[in-house]
Write an enzyme that holds these catalytic residues in place. Structure first.
Site, PDB file in Angstrom:
ATOM      1  N   LYS A 175     -10.186   0.515   2.495  1.00 46.70           N
ATOM      2  CA  LYS A 175     -11.124   0.327   3.350  1.00 46.70           C
ATOM      3  C   LYS A 175     -12.196  -0.809   3.190  1.00 46.70           C
ATOM      4  O   LYS A 175     -12.442  -1.536   4.062  1.00 46.70           O
ATOM      5  CB  LYS A 175     -12.030   1.675   3.396  1.00 46.70           C
ATOM      6  CG  LYS A 175     -13.359   1.597   4.414  1.00 46.70           C
ATOM      7  CD  LYS A 175     -12.765   1.834   6.012  1.00 46.70           C
ATOM      8  CE  LYS A 175     -13.795   1.641   6.972  1.00 46.70           C
ATOM      9  NZ  LYS A 175     -13.962   0.032   6.978  1.00 46.70           N
TER      10      LYS A 175
ATOM     11  N   HIS B 269      -7.417  -5.268   2.439  1.00 42.64           N
ATOM     12  CA  HIS B 269      -6.055  -4.785   2.574  1.00 42.64           C
ATOM     13  C   HIS B 269      -4.806  -6.197   2.395  1.00 42.64           C
ATOM     14  O   HIS B 269      -4.510  -6.129   3.689  1.00 42.64           O
ATOM     15  CB  HIS B 269      -5.640  -3.605   3.325  1.00 42.64           C
ATOM     16  CG  HIS B 269      -4.370  -3.355   3.437  1.00 42.64           C
ATOM     17  ND1 HIS B 269      -3.347  -3.333   2.280  1.00 42.64           N
ATOM     18  CD2 HIS B 269      -3.747  -2.385   4.318  1.00 42.64           C
ATOM     19  CE1 HIS B 269      -2.569  -2.788   2.660  1.00 42.64           C
ATOM     20  NE2 HIS B 269      -2.241  -2.286   3.784  1.00 42.64           N
TER      21      HIS B 269
ATOM     22  N   CYS C  71     -10.882   2.379   9.956  1.00 40.14           N
ATOM     23  CA  CYS C  71      -9.773   1.270   9.752  1.00 40.14           C
ATOM     24  C   CYS C  71     -10.429   0.422   8.679  1.00 40.14           C
ATOM     25  O   CYS C  71     -11.256  -0.089   8.521  1.00 40.14           O
ATOM     26  CB  CYS C  71      -9.795   0.435  11.053  1.00 40.14           C
ATOM     27  SG  CYS C  71      -8.974   1.471  12.609  1.00 40.14           S
TER      28      CYS C  71
ATOM     29  N   CYS D 104       3.657  -1.929   3.117  1.00 38.66           N
ATOM     30  CA  CYS D 104       2.304  -1.935   2.268  1.00 38.66           C
ATOM     31  C   CYS D 104       2.594  -1.481   0.821  1.00 38.66           C
ATOM     32  O   CYS D 104       1.600  -1.538   0.075  1.00 38.66           O
ATOM     33  CB  CYS D 104       1.382  -1.099   3.133  1.00 38.66           C
ATOM     34  SG  CYS D 104       0.814  -1.666   4.622  1.00 38.66           S
TER      35      CYS D 104
END
Lengths: 480, 400
Positions: B340, B344, B213, B88
């Site tokens: 969030k 992402h 998540c 990431c």
């Protein structure tokens, strides 16, 4: 002189309530109602004959197997591999040295006792101790009587050129092609004949013939037998046989039908291992088992019977139980129903045999490293010590972790990742003597674990490659 | 003694696509969308770009390997294009490549682009894939939420925080990001949530519920960088410069040695300490104006506040509940909605964070503009708490 030096066993923790299976099938097979009492042991999704065999062997051997073991036999009618020696997988998982005679025994419900007689004779002939394991988990069709009557289980014995805890007194075998049931190569399920015929023409005639043959070889009389072991799922058969032979009816051993069911070819050895837990010096145990003939073996407990005990034993594992009333789950675990497993289950699970072979001690034997310079234990073993204050290169000796106590450092219960039994529990386990790794957990009930919980390592199925028919094994942490 | 990267490189232009479930777009569409904004912002012709870096993490479901997808999407004129992947942190890694290239003087103008096209898997969450032939034999059967969820178990045990208190603090992390996301037209999720929504959501990986998540999104972001003097030659004023870029990568000690308790990120502590030094920041709580932290999961952001020394260890959950990181708190965090709610798309995420800091420092963040920011910090975590990569970036006004 030859005998049993040590013994142990394993029964899976899950017990299916027979009433649940009967209720689900009664609309179609109302006759099953007569089997609704008690429970049977069932494999968790990650258990099979091999994992049970390793568990039973560990129960028998404890953390340090005798260095002198020269042979390992594995008897079963449900070996996971038809061509990849299953006994060799067990030997690797137990970290036994490569100088070992290994063999799979199979082909009949009396494989467990036939293999045992052969193994005892080999030990007698060679003078070298052997590890003998029987494990079975018979596959049955949904709604069959076998589904209710059979169970899963394993037992392990160390045999030696010594009378040990139980002396092997005599044996007798007869071979008769009596086809009560059969399973041809490549077939998934058994095909069986009428129960009344099996009972009257099979058990009632062939077992006495084998027992008579055995008593002809020893001074011990039938009425001197303290325990009589004969796996048989038909009621009243064993009682009829002992009456005919002259064995006391009180000698008939509990066949564990109520608590686990009959563990196939392993069951006679499972019953023997359980009796050894409580047998007194001098007591005699007659073990018989049926299948294309009959085997009979006679043992006598020695003065040392109380000196060697398994870690948990069959009784200990029977007491470690979790009731399962979800028949659908049993069907799912045994691939007896076609389910929508979701796309996350579709990941390719091909195993690189080259990788597996290079790392077989690490993966199958759960062997890590111990640094000769700083003493740090680590898993996996690596070229450079993991201790940031050490960093020694090529400094690690093999160190087995399977029997090291551990506790949970971190954990979760994951509903997203694919598992046969969600949620998937996993987390970092910290070994008491040093070393840690992120492990799958098994045999966990949701909501019952937390940081600090003691865990012990257990050999289980990691993944199944259904595309290629391979099973990956590895070690998981279970509540200790 | 190395000089560090501080003030050697300025941002000439940035761009970012709309993030979200971009059923309409392939990866090259997303790259072009972000680049069109970026090159216009830079005010140059693309022929001025001398080298480029492309970040994409899960190439199997995205663009495939190599630098070719970027070169082809933008028809770059046979310049060096390098693909980077570091979980990431990939987007920030592409940025680091471009920044180091112009700082070295090897090239004058470089492009960093990040893209991820995740929504071609057929299911929610990140793609399930092999992790290597040996790793697959012994790694736990873990998902991304499951791996980060373990932080919560260790955090509760170490700091003696009840499950309920931590769950409430985690909910607050997400409520704040949802509130911020509403104000961001490029964000994937633009809907405010309540504490009840967060607490009652389905459990993904204990104790992380659905609202703990981040979104799994498609998107792209990019930056064109140069040296400050060139930026000025090109007519730019109010420059935003790179103050620090740090990366720390686990060496296996957390996973295999006994000196880590599972409740924090060793890498984040090291990378942020070095970044503050590189940027000349002595007191981060007073000097940092805003943070884009790696909030892949609510617990990750909460723990990051402590790792970045923006909360005291063991007190991050209280600071969250006190509103310290809300848009009107003492230190706004995820003012753009964060992973969030902005979303992402892995390879793009680091660049998306830098994009927001760049807009804020230039006073161009519209409805969500922070008053007079000085330093903006970005933070990416890739991998798993027990073995990960952590990148930290600090941008600020170029004041020479």
């Amino acid at each position: 002189m030859v005998g049993i030096l040590a013994y142990g066993g394993y029964v899976p923790r899950l017990r299916l309530k027979r009433a649940a299976a009967v209720a689900a099938n009664a609309w179609f097979a109302p006759g099953l109602k007569s089997y609704a009492q008690g429970e049977r042991s069932i494999c968790n999704w990650d258990e099979d004959t091999l994992t049970m065999a390793v568990a039973a062997a560990r129960d028998c051997l404890g953390p340090t197997p005798p260095k002198s073991l020269a042979a390992l036999y594995l008897a079963s009618t449900t070996h996971p591999f038809a061509d990849r020696q299953n006994a060799a997988v067990v030997a690797t998982a137990l970290n036994l040295p490569a100088d070992l005679a290994t063999s799979d025994v199979s082909g009949t419900q009396r494989a467990g006792t036939s293999g045992l007689i052969t193994a005892l004779n080999v030990v007698r002939g060679t003078g070298n101790p052997a590890l003998y394991i029987a494990a079975d988990n018979r596959r049955t069709k949904s709604g069959s009587a076998g589904e209710l009557l059979y169970g899963a289980g394993a037992a392990a014995l160390v045999l030696g050129p010594d009378d040990g805890t139980a002396e092997f007194v005599a044996s007798h075998q007869i071979a008769v092609d009596f086809v009560d049931h059969y399973r041809a190569e490549g077939e998934e399920f058994d095909y069986g004949w009428e129960e009344r015929w099996i009972r009257d023409e099979g058990f009632a005639r062939l077992v006495p013939q084998a027992l008579t043959g055995l008593f002809a070889k020893t001074d011990i009389k039938p009425n001197e037998i303290d325990y009589f072991v004969l796996p048989c799922v038909f009621r009243g058969v064993v009682q009829g046989i002992v009456k005919r032979i002259g064995i006391r009816e009180a000698a008939v051993s509990d066949n564990l039908h109520t608590v686990m069911g009959e563990a196939g070819a392993a069951h006679a050895v499972v019953m023997l291992a359980r009796l050894l837990e409580t047998a007194k010096p001098g007591q005699t145990i007659l073990v018989a088992s049926f299948g294309q003939g009959c085997d009979a073996l006679l043992f006598r407990a020695t003065d040392r019977i109380a000196m060697t005990r398994p870690s948990r034993g069959i009784s200990g594992f029977l007491a470690r139980r979790k009731e399962e009333t979800n028949y659908q789950k049993f069907l799912a675990f045994n691939d007896l129903v076609v389910r929508d497993l979701g796309m996350r289950s579709e990941v390719d699970k091909q195993t690189a045999m080259t990788t597996l072979y290079r790392n077989k001690e690490m993966i199958l034997g759960f062997v890590g490293g111990k640094c000769r310079v700083c003493g740090t234990l680590q898993y996996p073993k690596s070229n450079i010590c993991v201790n940031p204050n050490c960093g020694a290169v090529h400094s690690q000796d093999n160190h087995p972790f399977a029997d090291t106590p551990a506790e949970i450092l971190t954990w979760t219960a994951d509903n997203l990742t694919f598992t046969a039994d969600p949620p998937a529990h996993y987390g970092i386990v910290q070994f008491a003597a040093g070393g840690r790794f992120l492990a799958d957990f098994t045999d966990v009930d949701p909501g019952t674990i937390d940081v600090g919980q003691p865990m012990r390592m257990t050999f289980r199925i990691k993944d199944r490659d259904r595309q290629r028919g391979f099973v990956r094994y590895f070690w998981k942490a279970a509540p200790g | 003694m190395a000089q560090g990267i501080r003030d050697k490189v300025a941002i000439l232009g940035m761009g970012c696509s709309k993030f979200g479930e971009r059923w309409d777009a392939d990866a090259d569409d997303l790259i072009v969308e972000a680049f069109t904004e970026c090159v216009k912002d830079a005010g140059i012709d693309k022929s001025r770009i001398e080298a480029a870096w492309l970040a994409t993490a899960i190439e199997e479901v995205s663009v495939g390997k190599s630098g070719i997808p970027l070169a082809q999407a933008l028809r770059l004129p046979y310049i060096p294009v390098t693909r980077v992947e570091n979980f990431c942190a990939s987007g920030t890694e592409a940025f680091r490549g471009a920044v180091y290239a112009v700082a070295s003087g090897a090239v004058d103008i470089a492009l960093a682009a990040g893209v991820e096209k995740l929504k071609d898997t057929g299911y929610g969450g990140l793609p399930q894939r092999s992790r290597g032939s040996l790793n697959d034999m012994y790694w736990a059967n873990l998902s991304a939420p499951g791996s980060f969820a373990q932080l919560a178990s260790a955090y509760r045990a170490k700091h003696r925080v009840s499950r309920e208190d931590l769950k409430r603090a985690m909910a607050r992390v997400s409520i704040k990001s949802h509130a911020n996301g509403v104000k961001n037209p490029k964000a994937h999720l633009r809907k405010a949530i309540t504490e009840e929504d967060a607490l009652k959501a389905p459990m993904v990986a204990e104790p992380l519920g659905l609202f703990d998540c981040c979104g799994v999104s498609d998107g792209a972001a990019c930056a064109i960088v140069t040296r400050p003097e060139i930026a000025r030659e090109l007519g730019k004023s109010d420059l935003v410069s790179v103050k620090a870029l740090q990366l720390s990568v686990s060496n296996g000690a957390e996973a295999g040695y006994n000196n880590w308790d599972g409740s924090h990120f060793v890498t984040a502590r090291i990378a942020s300490r070095k970044a503050y030094e590189e940027a000349g920041i002595g007191n981060p709580r007073d000097e940092i104006s805003m943070v884009e932290a790696h909030d892949c999961f609510s617990i990750t952001e909460l723990v990051a506040m402590e790792d970045l020394r923006l909360s005291n260890e063991g007190e991050g959950w209280r600071d969250v509940l006190d509103g310290a990181f809300d848009a009107d708190g003492r230190l706004p965090v995820q003012i753009d909605g964060g992973l969030k709610c902005f979303g992402h798309p892995i390879g793009a995420s680091g660049l998306r964070m830098l994009y927001e800091m760049y807009l804020q420092l230039q006073g161009r963040a519209g409805e969500r503009q922070i008053k007079n920011p000085r330093f903006g910090m970005t933070h990416n975590l890739g991998g798993f708490p027990h073995q990960n990569v952590c990148s930290v970036g600090i941008l600020g006004r170029f004041e020479h």
